[in-house]
Write an enzyme that holds these catalytic residues in place. Sequence first.
Site, mmCIF file in Angstrom:
data_model
loop_
_atom_site.group_PDB
_atom_site.id
_atom_site.type_symbol
_atom_site.label_atom_id
_atom_site.label_comp_id
_atom_site.label_asym_id
_atom_site.label_seq_id
_atom_site.Cartn_x
_atom_site.Cartn_y
_atom_site.Cartn_z
ATOM 1 N N GLY A 37 0.827 -1.207 0.000
ATOM 2 C CA GLY A 37 0.000 0.000 0.000
ATOM 3 C C GLY A 37 0.861 1.255 0.000
ATOM 4 O O GLY A 37 2.058 1.210 0.278
ATOM 5 N N TYR A 143 -2.106 -19.207 0.245
ATOM 6 C CA TYR A 143 -2.971 -18.016 0.331
ATOM 7 C C TYR A 143 -4.429 -18.428 0.530
ATOM 8 O O TYR A 143 -5.117 -17.956 1.445
ATOM 9 C CB TYR A 143 -2.795 -17.188 -0.946
ATOM 10 C CG TYR A 143 -3.765 -16.042 -1.095
ATOM 11 C CD1 TYR A 143 -3.589 -14.857 -0.383
ATOM 12 C CD2 TYR A 143 -4.866 -16.134 -1.945
ATOM 13 C CE1 TYR A 143 -4.473 -13.802 -0.526
ATOM 14 C CE2 TYR A 143 -5.755 -15.090 -2.093
ATOM 15 C CZ TYR A 143 -5.555 -13.922 -1.384
ATOM 16 O OH TYR A 143 -6.444 -12.879 -1.520
HETATM 17 P P1 NAD Z 1 -3.275 -4.582 -1.685
HETATM 18 O O1 NAD Z 1 -1.969 -5.284 -1.672
HETATM 19 O O2 NAD Z 1 -3.420 -3.349 -2.505
HETATM 20 O O3 NAD Z 1 -3.750 -4.242 -0.206
HETATM 21 C C1 NAD Z 1 -3.318 -4.939 0.949
HETATM 22 C C2 NAD Z 1 -2.888 -3.884 1.967
HETATM 23 O O4 NAD Z 1 -2.499 -4.551 3.167
HETATM 24 C C3 NAD Z 1 -1.684 -3.072 1.501
HETATM 25 O O5 NAD Z 1 -1.890 -1.706 1.783
HETATM 26 C C4 NAD Z 1 -0.516 -3.648 2.313
HETATM 27 O O6 NAD Z 1 0.512 -2.692 2.510
HETATM 28 C C5 NAD Z 1 -1.225 -4.046 3.590
HETATM 29 N N1 NAD Z 1 -0.577 -5.134 4.325
HETATM 30 C C6 NAD Z 1 -0.034 -6.287 3.826
HETATM 31 N N2 NAD Z 1 0.445 -7.041 4.821
HETATM 32 C C7 NAD Z 1 0.212 -6.359 5.986
HETATM 33 C C8 NAD Z 1 0.475 -6.604 7.359
HETATM 34 N N3 NAD Z 1 1.098 -7.728 7.746
HETATM 35 N N4 NAD Z 1 0.088 -5.689 8.265
HETATM 36 C C9 NAD Z 1 -0.524 -4.547 7.897
HETATM 37 N N5 NAD Z 1 -0.797 -4.244 6.612
HETATM 38 C C10 NAD Z 1 -0.442 -5.147 5.667
HETATM 39 O O7 NAD Z 1 -4.358 -5.678 -2.136
HETATM 40 P P2 NAD Z 1 -5.937 -5.557 -2.313
HETATM 41 O O8 NAD Z 1 -6.253 -6.112 -3.645
HETATM 42 O O9 NAD Z 1 -6.422 -4.196 -1.936
HETATM 43 O O10 NAD Z 1 -6.411 -6.640 -1.232
HETATM 44 C C11 NAD Z 1 -7.175 -6.298 -0.076
HETATM 45 C C12 NAD Z 1 -7.732 -7.578 0.514
HETATM 46 O O11 NAD Z 1 -8.600 -8.214 -0.428
HETATM 47 C C13 NAD Z 1 -6.683 -8.635 0.886
HETATM 48 O O12 NAD Z 1 -7.086 -9.266 2.086
HETATM 49 C C14 NAD Z 1 -6.739 -9.610 -0.276
HETATM 50 O O13 NAD Z 1 -6.302 -10.885 0.096
HETATM 51 C C15 NAD Z 1 -8.225 -9.572 -0.602
HETATM 52 N N6 NAD Z 1 -8.551 -10.016 -1.967
HETATM 53 C C16 NAD Z 1 -8.236 -9.242 -3.052
HETATM 54 C C17 NAD Z 1 -8.586 -9.684 -4.341
HETATM 55 C C18 NAD Z 1 -8.308 -8.866 -5.574
HETATM 56 O O14 NAD Z 1 -8.749 -9.279 -6.665
HETATM 57 N N7 NAD Z 1 -7.647 -7.721 -5.485
HETATM 58 C C19 NAD Z 1 -9.238 -10.915 -4.511
HETATM 59 C C20 NAD Z 1 -9.523 -11.676 -3.381
HETATM 60 C C21 NAD Z 1 -9.209 -11.208 -2.111
HETATM 61 C C1 UD1 Z 2 -7.120 -14.175 -8.779
HETATM 62 C C2 UD1 Z 2 -6.337 -13.517 -7.665
HETATM 63 C C3 UD1 Z 2 -5.785 -14.565 -6.759
HETATM 64 C C4 UD1 Z 2 -6.902 -15.462 -6.257
HETATM 65 C C5 UD1 Z 2 -7.744 -16.005 -7.413
HETATM 66 C C6 UD1 Z 2 -8.962 -16.674 -6.814
HETATM 67 C C7 UD1 Z 2 -5.407 -11.454 -8.517
HETATM 68 C C8 UD1 Z 2 -4.192 -10.768 -9.037
HETATM 69 N N1 UD1 Z 2 -5.255 -12.736 -8.215
HETATM 70 O O1 UD1 Z 2 -6.243 -14.993 -9.566
HETATM 71 O O2 UD1 Z 2 -5.189 -13.925 -5.666
HETATM 72 O O3 UD1 Z 2 -6.366 -16.562 -5.616
HETATM 73 O O4 UD1 Z 2 -8.171 -14.940 -8.234
HETATM 74 O O5 UD1 Z 2 -9.859 -17.095 -7.751
HETATM 75 O O6 UD1 Z 2 -6.456 -10.876 -8.364
HETATM 76 N N2 UD1 Z 2 -3.448 -13.490 -17.551
HETATM 77 C C9 UD1 Z 2 -2.961 -13.372 -18.841
HETATM 78 N N3 UD1 Z 2 -1.941 -12.487 -19.074
HETATM 79 C C10 UD1 Z 2 -1.394 -11.704 -18.086
HETATM 80 C C11 UD1 Z 2 -1.901 -11.839 -16.754
HETATM 81 C C12 UD1 Z 2 -2.931 -12.748 -16.526
HETATM 82 O O7 UD1 Z 2 -3.429 -14.051 -19.752
HETATM 83 O O8 UD1 Z 2 -0.480 -10.902 -18.365
HETATM 84 C C13 UD1 Z 2 -4.533 -14.440 -17.294
HETATM 85 C C14 UD1 Z 2 -4.188 -15.459 -16.235
HETATM 86 O O9 UD1 Z 2 -3.463 -16.530 -16.771
HETATM 87 C C15 UD1 Z 2 -5.583 -15.864 -15.752
HETATM 88 C C16 UD1 Z 2 -6.397 -14.570 -15.912
HETATM 89 O O10 UD1 Z 2 -5.656 -13.739 -16.801
HETATM 90 O O11 UD1 Z 2 -6.139 -16.856 -16.569
HETATM 91 C C17 UD1 Z 2 -6.616 -13.847 -14.607
HETATM 92 O O12 UD1 Z 2 -5.353 -13.749 -13.945
HETATM 93 P P1 UD1 Z 2 -5.125 -12.910 -12.588
HETATM 94 O O13 UD1 Z 2 -5.612 -11.520 -12.756
HETATM 95 O O14 UD1 Z 2 -3.718 -13.119 -12.187
HETATM 96 O O15 UD1 Z 2 -6.137 -13.564 -11.553
HETATM 97 P P2 UD1 Z 2 -6.454 -15.078 -11.118
HETATM 98 O O16 UD1 Z 2 -5.494 -16.019 -11.692
HETATM 99 O O17 UD1 Z 2 -7.892 -15.309 -11.418
#
Ligand code: NAD
Ligand code: UD1
Length: 307
Positions: A37, A143
């Site tokens: 972050g 994870y």
């Molecule tokens: P992000 O990496 O932008 O946000 C995570 C935040 O947590 C960051 O600001 C990081 O600095 C902070 N952080 C990490 N480890 C920490 C710790 N030990 N103590 C305090 N702060 C810590 O990612 P995001 O996409 O905003 O993810 C937010 C939440 O959503 C996470 O729990 C992630 O697992 C979950 N999530 C995200 C997605 C997605 O598609 N982005 C999908 C499924 C779940």
């Molecule tokens: C996402 C989450 C992961 C979670 C999973 C649960 C992210 C970044 N990851 O994985 O944490 O465990 O959902 O369902 O949000 N791709 C390409 N080219 C690229 C990058 C990606 O073709 O340059 C493809 C990947 O192979 C995949 C798809 O796009 O098939 C989505 O990839 P990605 O955004 O990494 O997410 P997930 O694999 O779905």
Amino acid sequence: MARYLVTGGCGFIGSHLVERLLAAGHEAFVLDDLSTGKRANLPDSVPVTVGTVADPAVVETAMAGMDGCFHLAAVASVDRSREAWLETHHANLSGTIAVFDAARRANPRGPIPVVYASSAAVYGDNPNMPLREDAATRPLSAYGADKLGCELHARVADGVHGVPTTGFRFFNVYGPRQDPKSPYSGVISIFAGRIAKGQPITINGDGEQVRDFVYVKDLVRCLTAAMDAPRAGAPVFNVCTGVPTTVNRLAEVLASLSGRALERTYGPARAGDIRLSIGDPSNLRAAFDVTCDTSLEDGLRDTLAWL
Ligand code: NAD
Ligand code: UD1
């Protein structure tokens, strides 16, 4: 007006949540270790404690006097959880237990509610689409296993310690502030960043793999609705649209919205890549009367405008 702690508030999703809480007139406090972050994702006026959720004393202090906690801090990367298994476990599961534990004592009026991030990763390679919350969970990564552990400990928090919790299994979230430069970035931020600059993209495999892409501003509406809603029994909900999008179509829509020719090459399929990931949003809608209904085109337009 309430006082909320947002762990991970400097991250992609957390910063949108803080924005929404402030707009609704609440006070937001952030605990973040700034590992992914950025302080600059938040207005200067938001108090940020820099520290880790894996340290119970830090969490206890940050949570004192709060009315509720949104727990989003995690190492949000499957790859990182493979490279640093135990270290990510401390942040992702022990950190969550520290949050539930501190919620017991945070407020003299009694335990405060915790709304926390789980992930569609708990379903692993379950092929029964669309995925309902009662589908079998079989995580394929540390994870995903830790996120499932969070859900199990949420039941303990509720049943044993009286801490009300709501968990959300986020599907593939996208939107402004998702860092396109991070090696752990999602496909939309990678493609959007490259296509907008006229650079080629690589599609892993044949590009016909399907995802359920959720716009971040829809997601944070679900989080705030859940904080306000009554709950019992540590419920868990999908946050998804139910709308399937192939990676090929995603690339085409991004190219068309950016007015760029699409330069794509096809590489090998990513090891362990899930072919289909679609969630069923019915329970989310029924519980909170919210839908993640921003169209992919509208969400991508906002994402491109931010770049
Ligand atoms: P992000 O990496 O932008 O946000 C995570 C935040 O947590 C960051 O600001 C990081 O600095 C902070 N952080 C990490 N480890 C920490 C710790 N030990 N103590 C305090 N702060 C810590 O990612 P995001 O996409 O905003 O993810 C937010 C939440 O959503 C996470 O729990 C992630 O697992 C979950 N999530 C995200 C997605 C997605 O598609 N982005 C999908 C499924 C779940
Ligand atoms: C996402 C989450 C992961 C979670 C999973 C649960 C992210 C970044 N990851 O994985 O944490 O465990 O959902 O369902 O949000 N791709 C390409 N080219 C690229 C990058 C990606 O073709 O340059 C493809 C990947 O192979 C995949 C798809 O796009 O098939 C989505 O990839 P990605 O955004 O990494 O997410 P997930 O694999 O779905």
